[in-house]
Scaffold this motif. Sequence first.
Motif, PDB file in Angstrom:
ATOM      1  N   ILE A   1       0.843  -1.196   0.000  1.00 56.34           N
ATOM      2  CA  ILE A   1       0.000   0.000   0.000  1.00 56.34           C
ATOM      3  C   ILE A   1       0.876   1.244   0.000  1.00 56.34           C
ATOM      4  CG2 ILE A   1      -1.737   1.313   1.276  1.00 56.34           C
ATOM      5  CD1 ILE A   1      -2.902  -1.307   2.261  1.00 56.34           C
ATOM      6  N   THR A   2       1.891   1.271   0.848  1.00 55.10           N
ATOM      7  CA  THR A   2       2.830   2.393   0.867  1.00 55.10           C
ATOM      8  C   THR A   2       3.525   2.538  -0.478  1.00 55.10           C
ATOM      9  OG1 THR A   2       3.221   2.218   3.261  1.00 55.10           O
ATOM     10  CG2 THR A   2       4.931   3.293   1.948  1.00 55.10           C
ATOM     11  N   LEU A   3       3.959   1.430  -1.055  1.00 53.97           N
ATOM     12  CA  LEU A   3       4.652   1.474  -2.336  1.00 53.97           C
ATOM     13  C   LEU A   3       3.778   2.109  -3.413  1.00 53.97           C
ATOM     14  CD1 LEU A   3       7.427   0.525  -3.452  1.00 53.97           C
ATOM     15  CD2 LEU A   3       6.266  -1.520  -4.289  1.00 53.97           C
ATOM     16  N   ASN A   4       2.488   1.770  -3.409  1.00 53.53           N
ATOM     17  CA  ASN A   4       1.563   2.297  -4.404  1.00 53.53           C
ATOM     18  C   ASN A   4       1.087   3.697  -4.089  1.00 53.53           C
ATOM     19  OD1 ASN A   4       0.513   0.209  -6.590  1.00 53.53           O
ATOM     20  ND2 ASN A   4       0.921  -0.954  -4.738  1.00 53.53           N
ATOM     21  N   GLU A   5       0.632   3.915  -2.853  1.00 55.06           N
ATOM     22  CA  GLU A   5      -0.060   5.160  -2.543  1.00 55.06           C
ATOM     23  C   GLU A   5       0.866   6.287  -2.109  1.00 55.06           C
ATOM     24  OE1 GLU A   5      -3.311   4.393   0.105  1.00 55.06           O
ATOM     25  OE2 GLU A   5      -4.438   3.314  -1.442  1.00 55.06           O
ATOM     26  N   VAL A   6       2.020   5.961  -1.533  1.00 55.91           N
ATOM     27  CA  VAL A   6       2.975   7.008  -1.152  1.00 55.91           C
ATOM     28  C   VAL A   6       3.972   7.257  -2.283  1.00 55.91           C
ATOM     29  CG1 VAL A   6       4.828   7.664   0.444  1.00 55.91           C
ATOM     30  CG2 VAL A   6       2.750   6.573   1.326  1.00 55.91           C
ATOM     31  N   TYR A   7       4.503   6.175  -2.872  1.00 54.09           N
ATOM     32  CA  TYR A   7       5.562   6.327  -3.868  1.00 54.09           C
ATOM     33  C   TYR A   7       5.078   6.221  -5.320  1.00 54.09           C
ATOM     34  CZ  TYR A   7       8.611   6.062   0.154  1.00 54.09           C
ATOM     35  OH  TYR A   7       9.218   6.319   1.346  1.00 54.09           O
ATOM     36  N   ASN A   8       3.771   6.005  -5.536  1.00 54.34           N
ATOM     37  CA  ASN A   8       3.234   5.944  -6.909  1.00 54.34           C
ATOM     38  C   ASN A   8       4.081   5.016  -7.788  1.00 54.34           C
ATOM     39  OD1 ASN A   8       1.349   7.991  -6.098  1.00 54.34           O
ATOM     40  ND2 ASN A   8       2.923   9.529  -6.481  1.00 54.34           N
ATOM     41  N   PHE A   9       4.387   3.834  -7.247  1.00 51.12           N
ATOM     42  CA  PHE A   9       5.362   2.920  -7.849  1.00 51.12           C
ATOM     43  C   PHE A   9       5.061   2.598  -9.305  1.00 51.12           C
ATOM     44  CE2 PHE A   9       6.718  -1.431  -8.865  1.00 51.12           C
ATOM     45  CZ  PHE A   9       8.069  -1.370  -8.577  1.00 51.12           C
ATOM     46  N   ARG A  10       3.806   2.388  -9.635  1.00 50.44           N
ATOM     47  CA  ARG A  10       3.461   1.949 -10.993  1.00 50.44           C
ATOM     48  C   ARG A  10       3.691   3.041 -12.041  1.00 50.44           C
ATOM     49  NH1 ARG A  10       1.135  -3.011 -10.331  1.00 50.44           N
ATOM     50  NH2 ARG A  10      -0.084  -3.378  -8.421  1.00 50.44           N
ATOM     51  N   ASP A  11       3.874   4.273 -11.601  1.00 55.99           N
ATOM     52  CA  ASP A  11       4.093   5.373 -12.536  1.00 55.99           C
ATOM     53  C   ASP A  11       5.570   5.661 -12.778  1.00 55.99           C
ATOM     54  OD1 ASP A  11       1.326   5.789 -12.788  1.00 55.99           O
ATOM     55  OD2 ASP A  11       1.288   7.106 -11.042  1.00 55.99           O
ATOM     56  N   ILE A  12       6.452   5.003 -12.027  1.00 59.08           N
ATOM     57  CA  ILE A  12       7.888   5.280 -12.154  1.00 59.08           C
ATOM     58  C   ILE A  12       8.436   4.596 -13.404  1.00 59.08           C
ATOM     59  CG2 ILE A  12      10.154   5.035 -11.066  1.00 59.08           C
ATOM     60  CD1 ILE A  12       8.700   4.949  -8.349  1.00 59.08           C
TER      61      ILE A  12
ATOM     62  N   TYR B   1      13.830  12.774  -6.685  1.00 63.23           N
ATOM     63  CA  TYR B   1      14.202  13.634  -5.568  1.00 63.23           C
ATOM     64  C   TYR B   1      14.240  12.758  -4.320  1.00 63.23           C
ATOM     65  CZ  TYR B   1      12.873  17.251  -8.909  1.00 63.23           C
ATOM     66  OH  TYR B   1      12.784  18.030 -10.033  1.00 63.23           O
ATOM     67  N   GLY B   2      14.713  13.297  -3.213  1.00 64.96           N
ATOM     68  CA  GLY B   2      14.778  12.445  -2.033  1.00 64.96           C
ATOM     69  C   GLY B   2      15.073  13.205  -0.763  1.00 64.96           C
ATOM     70  N   ILE B   3      15.217  12.432   0.298  1.00 69.50           N
ATOM     71  CA  ILE B   3      15.595  12.978   1.602  1.00 69.50           C
ATOM     72  C   ILE B   3      16.721  12.132   2.153  1.00 69.50           C
ATOM     73  CG2 ILE B   3      13.738  11.636   2.723  1.00 69.50           C
ATOM     74  CD1 ILE B   3      13.670  13.846   4.895  1.00 69.50           C
ATOM     75  N   THR B   4      17.754  12.775   2.672  1.00 72.36           N
ATOM     76  CA  THR B   4      18.875  12.051   3.247  1.00 72.36           C
ATOM     77  C   THR B   4      19.046  12.412   4.716  1.00 72.36           C
ATOM     78  OG1 THR B   4      21.197  11.415   2.956  1.00 72.36           O
ATOM     79  CG2 THR B   4      20.663  13.751   2.661  1.00 72.36           C
ATOM     80  N   GLY B   5      19.477  11.439   5.481  1.00 69.17           N
ATOM     81  CA  GLY B   5      19.701  11.599   6.916  1.00 69.17           C
ATOM     82  C   GLY B   5      20.021  10.242   7.503  1.00 69.17           C
ATOM     83  N   TRP B   6      20.211  10.194   8.798  1.00 69.97           N
ATOM     84  CA  TRP B   6      20.507   8.922   9.474  1.00 69.97           C
ATOM     85  C   TRP B   6      20.110   9.022  10.940  1.00 69.97           C
ATOM     86  CZ3 TRP B   6      21.498   4.317   7.533  1.00 69.97           C
ATOM     87  CH2 TRP B   6      21.930   3.306   8.393  1.00 69.97           C
ATOM     88  N   PRO B   7      19.326   8.066  11.440  1.00 67.23           N
ATOM     89  CA  PRO B   7      18.870   6.840  10.763  1.00 67.23           C
ATOM     90  C   PRO B   7      17.645   7.046   9.884  1.00 67.23           C
ATOM     91  CG  PRO B   7      18.135   6.814  13.038  1.00 67.23           C
ATOM     92  CD  PRO B   7      18.989   8.052  12.891  1.00 67.23           C
ATOM     93  N   LEU B   8      17.020   8.217   9.959  1.00 61.65           N
ATOM     94  CA  LEU B   8      15.873   8.539   9.117  1.00 61.65           C
ATOM     95  C   LEU B   8      14.795   7.453   9.228  1.00 61.65           C
ATOM     96  CD1 LEU B   8      15.083  10.838   7.210  1.00 61.65           C
ATOM     97  CD2 LEU B   8      15.960   9.483   5.305  1.00 61.65           C
ATOM     98  N   ALA B   9      14.508   7.095  10.476  1.00 65.23           N
ATOM     99  CA  ALA B   9      13.537   6.026  10.712  1.00 65.23           C
ATOM    100  C   ALA B   9      12.106   6.500  10.531  1.00 65.23           C
ATOM    101  CB  ALA B   9      13.732   5.457  12.122  1.00 65.23           C
ATOM    102  N   HIS B  10      11.853   7.783  10.771  1.00 69.03           N
ATOM    103  CA  HIS B  10      10.483   8.315  10.687  1.00 69.03           C
ATOM    104  C   HIS B  10      10.503   9.607   9.877  1.00 69.03           C
ATOM    105  CE1 HIS B  10       9.438   5.527  13.943  1.00 69.03           C
ATOM    106  NE2 HIS B  10      10.548   5.945  14.532  1.00 69.03           N
ATOM    107  N   THR B  11       9.846   9.604   8.737  1.00 64.57           N
ATOM    108  CA  THR B  11       9.727  10.816   7.937  1.00 64.57           C
ATOM    109  C   THR B  11       8.423  10.805   7.144  1.00 64.57           C
ATOM    110  OG1 THR B  11      10.677  12.135   6.142  1.00 64.57           O
ATOM    111  CG2 THR B  11      11.126   9.769   6.090  1.00 64.57           C
ATOM    112  N   SER B  12       7.734  11.932   7.146  1.00 66.76           N
ATOM    113  CA  SER B  12       6.508  12.083   6.356  1.00 66.76           C
ATOM    114  C   SER B  12       6.765  12.863   5.065  1.00 66.76           C
ATOM    115  CB  SER B  12       5.435  12.806   7.182  1.00 66.76           C
ATOM    116  OG  SER B  12       5.036  12.023   8.293  1.00 66.76           O
ATOM    117  N   SER B  13       8.005  13.226   4.817  1.00 62.33           N
ATOM    118  CA  SER B  13       8.326  14.009   3.627  1.00 62.33           C
ATOM    119  C   SER B  13       7.982  13.292   2.316  1.00 62.33           C
ATOM    120  CB  SER B  13       9.801  14.414   3.642  1.00 62.33           C
ATOM    121  OG  SER B  13      10.051  15.336   4.689  1.00 62.33           O
ATOM    122  N   PRO B  14       8.253  11.986   2.177  1.00 69.10           N
ATOM    123  CA  PRO B  14       7.869  11.325   0.919  1.00 69.10           C
ATOM    124  C   PRO B  14       6.377  11.432   0.623  1.00 69.10           C
ATOM    125  CG  PRO B  14       9.432   9.958   2.100  1.00 69.10           C
ATOM    126  CD  PRO B  14       9.050  11.075   3.033  1.00 69.10           C
ATOM    127  N   GLU B  15       5.560  11.302   1.643  1.00 68.67           N
ATOM    128  CA  GLU B  15       4.120  11.403   1.436  1.00 68.67           C
ATOM    129  C   GLU B  15       3.743  12.800   0.942  1.00 68.67           C
ATOM    130  OE1 GLU B  15      -0.021  10.409   3.852  1.00 68.67           O
ATOM    131  OE2 GLU B  15       1.904  10.337   4.885  1.00 68.67           O
TER     132      GLU B  15
END
Length: 502
Positions: free
Chosen positions: A222-233, A240-254
Amino acid sequence: MKKPLICLTLTCKTIQEDLKIIEKYRPYIDCVELRADHLEEDECLHIRQFPRLANIPCILTIRRRIDGGLYVGGESARTMLFARAMAFADQNEKNNFTYVDFEDDFHIPSLQDACMAFGTRIIRSMHDMNNPVYDIVEKCNAMRKTGYEIPKIAFQPHTLDDVTHMFEVAKKFNDYDHILCAMGPLGTPSRILSAITHSYLTYTSPIETMANTNAIGHLDPITLNEVYNFRDINEDTKIYGITGWPLAHTSSPELHNKGYKKHGMNCVYVPIRTPKLAEAIRFCDSVGVQGMSVTVPHKETVLPELDRIDEEVADIRASNTIVKEDGVWAGYNTDASGFTKALQEFLGVEKLHHRRVAIIGAGGAARAIAYAIKKLGGKACVFNRTLTNAKIIADKYGFKAAPLTPDSVFDLEIYSDIIIQTTSVGNGYYGPSNDTNDPLYFYNFKGTENVYDIIYSPEITPMMSRAIASGCHVSNGYSMLKHQGYKQFKLFTGVDYGDDTN
């Protein structure tokens, strides 16, 4: 170009449980992998019927412990289990396993002949659960005995550079079907960007059994489809992206991916995790990433990697946004403006005249927030465990500095009109407050403080919970994330984000 399939890995103990999982996720997947090594022993007697019951293309996998599975029996018993699962092939191919996963050292001529006869494709897999794999093409060529097999390589990267190498190899590796997976948190881009690595499929896990595959690093479908729009890639997608460490929790992709979809843009925003900022830059340069959000602990260490910076970055000495412009990296800071808008909404005021502010922490976010507080006319004290770091920020803006210890309670009380928590302490923590998840564990809220915590996961941190219980006016950092993210979106794409309620 073929679009990668989305495969759901099934690791329940019973076939019936696996079938229930399939029904929930059917709209989001193209095939399933039955991990028979996770089934109870009696259940293995019935796996021959699984493809008919599942009514979706199925991969049969019986993974050994050495390859990251649970199967502990001998190879003879495992061979018999494969044979029983493939016996009595049905004339309707949908009732047979579409694929079977054999490791690169598992060669049983009778089973291979049966696959050829029944139309079952062999996924010839190699797993290194501890180390990266560098000779990817050579190993795939060696595993591909016939044109019917799909070689698969899954490895555990030590660094993001190991993942970058995989992407570099994959650029021209599209002569035949193959599957490439970099495991763990470093390997997340390989899961989302399967179209870029020309991978035949990407593996996912259901939320219900995610604990069984945590070490592998699966996303849920569900995340792969609805957050990352996988089928459209596709290969033309801007990354684009976000970098950090450990970056365990981020809402930026959404936030960002929702914006791309709303505006009909062929773009995707992915997590690029690494403890070393230089590795993230190398990944971007190799894969073609056009811009990144930069978070803890890289907001200050990113500066030497930049070819030009804007005025705010020069003043704050921290950048949370970098963009590839005319072939070079340019640095911006959207934290300050994002925080300013969020704080103004929170307090319902435009300026902070006569307000005393406690800034907790002295990292990149604290630098941007101190800059914003000065612009808004507030007076502040910077509290940090390492006092010298607090003084660097405080001296720049004419603020006071104090150690973040119980000895500073008096100073906290003086600067308690607004308390702004800028550290990562409390990120991802639930439950009662203590000295490891609450940076102000020693401070007793009076109920008159305005408390703003830049953390947004969880929505209420242990520190916030105490403040709420005392009657304080409290906000988490999602509003700051949203406003600074809108500005990043504009820097990345040149387009205003617009109303995010649509």
